[in-house]
Design a protein around this motif. Structure first.
Motif, PDB file in Angstrom:
ATOM      1  N   SER A   1       4.850   5.317  -7.450  1.00  0.00           N
ATOM      2  CA  SER A   1       4.331   3.857  -6.870  1.00  0.00           C
ATOM      3  C   SER A   1       4.749   2.639  -7.746  1.00  0.00           C
ATOM      4  O   SER A   1       5.204   1.658  -7.181  1.00  0.00           O
ATOM      5  CB  SER A   1       2.837   3.803  -6.566  1.00  0.00           C
ATOM      6  N   LEU A   2       4.587   2.673  -8.889  1.00  0.00           N
ATOM      7  CA  LEU A   2       4.507   1.405  -9.789  1.00  0.00           C
ATOM      8  C   LEU A   2       6.231   1.076  -9.945  1.00  0.00           C
ATOM      9  O   LEU A   2       6.651  -0.029 -10.038  1.00  0.00           O
ATOM     10  CB  LEU A   2       3.931   1.602 -11.158  1.00  0.00           C
TER      11      LEU A   2
ATOM     12  N   GLU B   1       8.289   3.930   2.207  1.00  0.00           N
ATOM     13  CA  GLU B   1       7.566   4.164   1.032  1.00  0.00           C
ATOM     14  C   GLU B   1       6.209   3.570   1.031  1.00  0.00           C
ATOM     15  O   GLU B   1       5.326   4.135   0.501  1.00  0.00           O
ATOM     16  CB  GLU B   1       8.267   4.051  -0.182  1.00  0.00           C
ATOM     17  N   ALA B   2       6.131   2.268   1.577  1.00  0.00           N
ATOM     18  CA  ALA B   2       4.928   1.805   1.584  1.00  0.00           C
ATOM     19  C   ALA B   2       4.519   1.104   2.808  1.00  0.00           C
ATOM     20  O   ALA B   2       5.311   0.746   3.603  1.00  0.00           O
ATOM     21  CB  ALA B   2       4.932   0.905   0.400  1.00  0.00           C
ATOM     22  N   GLU B   3       3.394   0.610   3.084  1.00  0.00           N
ATOM     23  CA  GLU B   3       2.739  -0.087   3.981  1.00  0.00           C
ATOM     24  C   GLU B   3       2.846  -1.552   3.776  1.00  0.00           C
ATOM     25  O   GLU B   3       2.200  -1.795   2.621  1.00  0.00           O
ATOM     26  CB  GLU B   3       1.473   0.389   4.569  1.00  0.00           C
TER      27      GLU B   3
ATOM     28  N   ARG C   1       0.937  -1.004  -0.049  1.00  0.00           N
ATOM     29  CA  ARG C   1      -0.021   0.178  -0.004  1.00  0.00           C
ATOM     30  C   ARG C   1       1.094   1.172   0.060  1.00  0.00           C
ATOM     31  O   ARG C   1       1.585   1.417   0.969  1.00  0.00           O
ATOM     32  CB  ARG C   1      -0.884   0.011   1.301  1.00  0.00           C
ATOM     33  N   TYR C   2       0.806   2.022  -1.029  1.00  0.00           N
ATOM     34  CA  TYR C   2       1.894   2.969  -1.148  1.00  0.00           C
ATOM     35  C   TYR C   2       1.141   4.252  -0.257  1.00  0.00           C
ATOM     36  O   TYR C   2       0.224   4.667  -0.223  1.00  0.00           O
ATOM     37  CB  TYR C   2       1.702   3.663  -2.638  1.00  0.00           C
ATOM     38  N   LYS C   3       2.174   4.941   0.573  1.00  0.00           N
ATOM     39  CA  LYS C   3       1.819   5.996   1.544  1.00  0.00           C
ATOM     40  C   LYS C   3       1.703   7.202   0.914  1.00  0.00           C
ATOM     41  O   LYS C   3       0.823   7.991   1.432  1.00  0.00           O
ATOM     42  CB  LYS C   3       3.057   5.774   2.609  1.00  0.00           C
ATOM     43  N   ASP C   4       2.401   7.642  -0.178  1.00  0.00           N
ATOM     44  CA  ASP C   4       2.319   9.004  -0.455  1.00  0.00           C
ATOM     45  C   ASP C   4       1.451   9.302  -1.639  1.00  0.00           C
ATOM     46  O   ASP C   4       2.048  10.314  -2.513  1.00  0.00           O
ATOM     47  CB  ASP C   4       3.864   9.615  -0.594  1.00  0.00           C
TER      48      ASP C   4
END
Length: 868
Positions: free
Chosen positions: A87-88, A239-241, A76-79
């Motif tokens: 994100s990709l 950067e991500a959860e 899950r991308y945070k920003d």
């Protein structure tokens, strides 16, 4: 023979105590040398039934469809938006790193799966090339919509809010391990049903050893792989959860739980033992002697398990705590009796005191050990491998604890100076306040008989009501604390990505079905009566040659890829999707739905046959191969159940699917099978009720027979058993009333409660008989027994209760339940032994009147001699 053994033992203990202690030290050292070989086991074998044929079928299907183990990484991308370029790009880097991990066969993500609706393709265009999210120019909005709505990916690869995706890390299939374990299990079944020849028995031993070695290396590699994946994930947490899930991760973490529990429980119980002994005895020797005995018993047993390569599981890991507690209970009884005799007979020598303790305590301790052993041996009836191992480990451990206690304590007392500081002690060698406390129970039993009987009856009725509500259905996710990654990862996957627990439905081809073109006109079919066949040189479909498939499999063998077969699959597929506790369903019906949509209408059998042979490899890998076995005329439907659904009842769900397939679809029972982790886990759970009945039945019968031998009185045997039966029923009834289900851990509580709880009854009744012989007064005998053995019972019970309560520190929820419920049961057993048991003796008066009054000390000595 028995007399010679007794004489040899007494001579060794009293005349060669140093030799005895040296022997014990050497045995302990030899066992300790094996500790580096010690291993833990949290494999699937340790969580299934011992002889479950469904397990063999599960392995067969896993090998057939190459459905090996896998890890799931939720992303899950945070920003910002999940489909943003940044994100990709991050997801791509993560995917590429995961693909490089040893043992990973492939990695699947939203970047790699084929897109058929971005934009929508015609069915004739599918073979020309497949677009993915990584293909330049792909419309991300269309791709996002496809992931959310397409029957292929909906509830599978993207959460409903479009912000969480799953990266599937496929692991290499352990074909060698499956081959070995299936051969081992087949030989085991033959051994139990028919017997084995000498050659087969040798082969079973060889393949069992080979499989164990293979599994050990695979488990080590699996744990290392999980740690590597975790290390990769940690690099992206800014950067991500991210959460990690999958059977391999759960297995690795459960091994960590076992190690943690061993350290925490062992350390906690040892500290508690020291504190307890200091409070009870206030003498250094009575701290060091029991503590040393406990440590030696634990080290020796662990070393023995190491040398035998007998591995601890999540269940049997508790044996260390139990062994320490049981050993401590035996040593406390010996210590209390020694102090009693030393206070009453200050003129006795060390040899006289040691022999008197051994002679008086030998029989009750032996029978308490035997009753405990009976309780643990009964666990073998469970049919669940970790429970069986737990039973045998504790059987050996209790035997070892008894032997070491009667070797170390008397021998050490022969070397230590006799100490008779009896200031402030009563005739029993304990503090008056201690005796006064246990006398509260005897006075209550004497003066409040109706209350004791009424409370006992009320507890029995409430227990019966609770037992009637006892259930086995539980959620695997509830086994873990909500702070663990197992819990958090399962929660995310379950709620956002289509469920966690897998279930496979296998459909075999009905015998009455014929070729792929049965039921409709085959444009290439020859007239049965024609003499000439324009294709007589070779029917490409009959000979296994497909002009569209480049020599692929025979088309007529693909019944499940016909309109008739796919319609059946689709009917069952749609039914499964309607069930509230089922998440994502996948089968050939998914491809069938997509093909109809892309074709803007239905396809006939010929079009399906052509389509199947012309599908690109990407489509086959995702939508065909996992769900079709042409060789075995078989189709497979896979689904994932919602583990967090409070209405998930596995047994009812499995039966509901069978009923629908057989009653509504007309599928013959022999043509539909269910397998997967959900089935295996359900089989284990459903065996628990039967196992509980067999276990308790075996315990009660075995203990009743021992009581008859020990007391030679049916009344005494029944009186001794009643309080402990009530304690076992209280804990089971309490579980039912509180909604706590039976599981692999809690199934052992009732048997352990009875096995350990009857120790109190044996010690109390044995002392009661000795005291009753002095004056034949039941009431006075009860008070004297409470003032002496009652105190030792109280000490040991409090030790056991507090020791089990330490299990509440575990992160494995069944261990927490096991500890707290066993503590509750032992509390009930202690209260029963100090109130209901003596009251039954007062009411029934089962003992014969003594022949005549005698001096108390003489009576005691005669009792001791009788014991010997």
């Amino acid at each position: 023979m028995l007399s010679a053994f007794k004489t040899c033992y007494e001579n060794l203990v009293t005349r060669r105590p140093k030799l005895v202690l040296l022997f014990v030290a050497l045995i302990t050292l030899g066992a300790a040398l094996g500790l580096p070989r010690f291993k833990l086991d949290a494999s699937a074998d340790s969580l299934t039934l011992e002889a479950d044929e469904a397990l063999d079928y599960y392995r067969e299907i896993a090998e057939r469809y190459a459905s090996g183990d896998f890890l799931v990484v939720t992303y899950r991308y945070k920003d910002g938006d999940l489909f943003s370029d940044q994100s990709l790009a991050t997801l791509r880097e993560l995917r590429d790193e995961l693909a490089q991990v040893d043992g990973v066969s492939s990695v699947q993500s939203i970047l790699d799966v084929p897109l058929l609706y971005s934009p929508k393709l015609a069915i004739s265009d599918v073979a020309d090339g497949i677009r993915t999210l990584s293909t330049p120019g792909t419309d991300k909005k269309l791709a996002r919509q496809e992931f959310l709505s397409s029957p292929i990916y909906r509830d599978l690869i993207l959460s409903p809010d479009g912000q969480t995706t799953a990266v599937l890390v496929n692991l290499e299939l352990d074909s060698r391990g499956i081959e070995l374990v299936r051969e081992r299990d087949a030989l085991r079944r033959k051994r139990s049903e028919e017997g084995l020849s000498a050659g087969e028995a040798a082969r079973l031993e060889e393949v069992g050893r080979t499989y164990l070695q293979h599994r050990t290396s695979r488990e080590q590699a699996s744990r290392a792989r999980v740690e590597t994946v975790r290390g990769i994930i940690d690099g992206y947490r800014d950067e991500a959860e991210l959460f990690l899930g999958g059977v391999s991760m759960i297995t690795a973490d459960m091994v960590s739980f076992i190690k943690s529990d061993l350290v925490v429980f062992g350390t906690g119980i040892l500290i508690f033992i020291v504190a307890t002994l200091l409070i009870i005895f206030r003498q250094l020797r009575w701290v060091l002697l029991p503590l040393s005995t406990c440590v030696i018993a634990a080290v020796t047993m662990l070393g023995l398990l190491s040398w035998l390569d007998w591995r601890l599981t999540v269940i049997s890991a508790n044996f260390v705590a139990l062994l320490l507690i049981i050993t401590l209970a035996i040593t406390i009884h010996l210590a209390v009796r020694y102090r009693e005799l030393a206070a009453r007979n200050p003129e006795w020598t060390r040899e006289e005191l040691a022999l008197a303790v051994v002679r008086f305590m030998a029989r009750p301790c032996l029978y308490t050990a035997l009753t405990t052993i009976v309780a643990f041996v009964s666990l073998v009836a469970s049919g669940i491998r970790p429970v069986i191992d737990f039973g045998w480990m504790m059987t050996i451990g209790v035997t070892l604890a008894l032997a070491l206690s009667f070797l170390i304590i008397p021998s050490a007392l022969m070397l230590l100076s006799k100490r008779t500081d009896g200031s402030g002690e009563d005739s029993a060698g304990g503090k008056e306040s201690d005796s006064a406390f246990t006398l509260l129970f005897s006075r209550f039993a004497e003066r409040r008989r109706a209350v004791v009987l009424g409370v006992s009856l009320l507890a029995a009725v409430a227990s019966a009501v609770g037992i009637s509500q006892l259930k086995v259905e539980n959620r695997f996710i509830d086994y873990f604390d909500d702070s663990t990654e197992i819990y958090q990862g399962m929660l995310v996957i379950d709620r956002r990505l289509g469920g966690t627990v897998t279930l496979d439905i296998i459909l075999d081809q009905p015998e009455r079905e014929e070729s792929a073109f049965a039921g409709e006109e085959d444009p290439f079919a020859a007239d049965a009566g024609a003499e000439e066949d324009p294709f007589a040189t070779g029917d490409p479909f009959a000979a296994g040659e497909d002009p569209f498939g480049g020599g692929g499999e025979a088309v007529e063998d693909s019944y499940w890829f016909t309109v008739a077969g796919l319609s059946k699959i689709e009917q069952l597929h749609d039914f499964l999707e309607q069930q509230p506790e089922i998440g994502k369903v996948q089968s050939l019906a998914t491809l069938y739905k997509v093909a109809r949509d892309l074709n803007d209408g239905p396809l006939n059998d010929f079009e399906l046959a052509v389509a199947r042979t012309s599908l690109p490899e990407q489509i086959n890998d995702v939508l065909v191969d996992p769900y079709l076995s042409i060789e075995h005329n078989q189709a497979r439907i896979t689904l994932r159940a919602m583990e967090t659904d409070p209405n998930l009842h596995r047994e009812e769900l499995i039966n509901r699917i069978y009923r629908y397939a057989e009653d509504e679809m007309g599928v013959a029972p022999e043509n539909i099978h269910q397998t997967g982790l959900l089935v295996l886990y359900n089989n284990m759970l459903q065996s628990l009720f039967k196992s509980q009945i067999l276990t308790l039945g075996a315990v009660f019968v075995g203990i009743l027979l021992m009581f008859l031998v020990l007391f030679r009185s049916l009344w005494l045997a029944v009186i001794a058993l009643v309080p402990n039966m009530l304690a076992a029923c209280v804990v089971l009834g309490g579980m039912g009333l509180a909604g706590i289900p039976l599981d692999m851990m809690t199934i052992t509580i009732a048997a352990i409660t009875v096995g350990i709880g009857v120790d109190h009854a044996i010690h109390y009744l044995y002392r009661f008989r000795a005291e009753f012989a002095k004056d034949g007064d039941y009431v006075a005998t009860m008070h004297r027994s409470h003032a002496t053995i009652g105190r030792a019972m109280f000490y040991t019970a409090i030790t056991i209760i507090a020791g089990f309560s330490i299990l509440a520190l575990s992160k494995f929820v069944p261990s927490i339940y096991f500890g707290l419920l066993t503590a509750l049961a032992m509390t009930a057993a202690l209260l029963g032994s100090l109130t209901l048991l003596p009251l039954l003796l007062l009411l029934i008066k089962p003992l014969p009147a003594p022949e005549g009054p005698g001096k108390p000390q003489e009576t005691e000595e005669r009792a001791a001699e009788a014991v010997s």
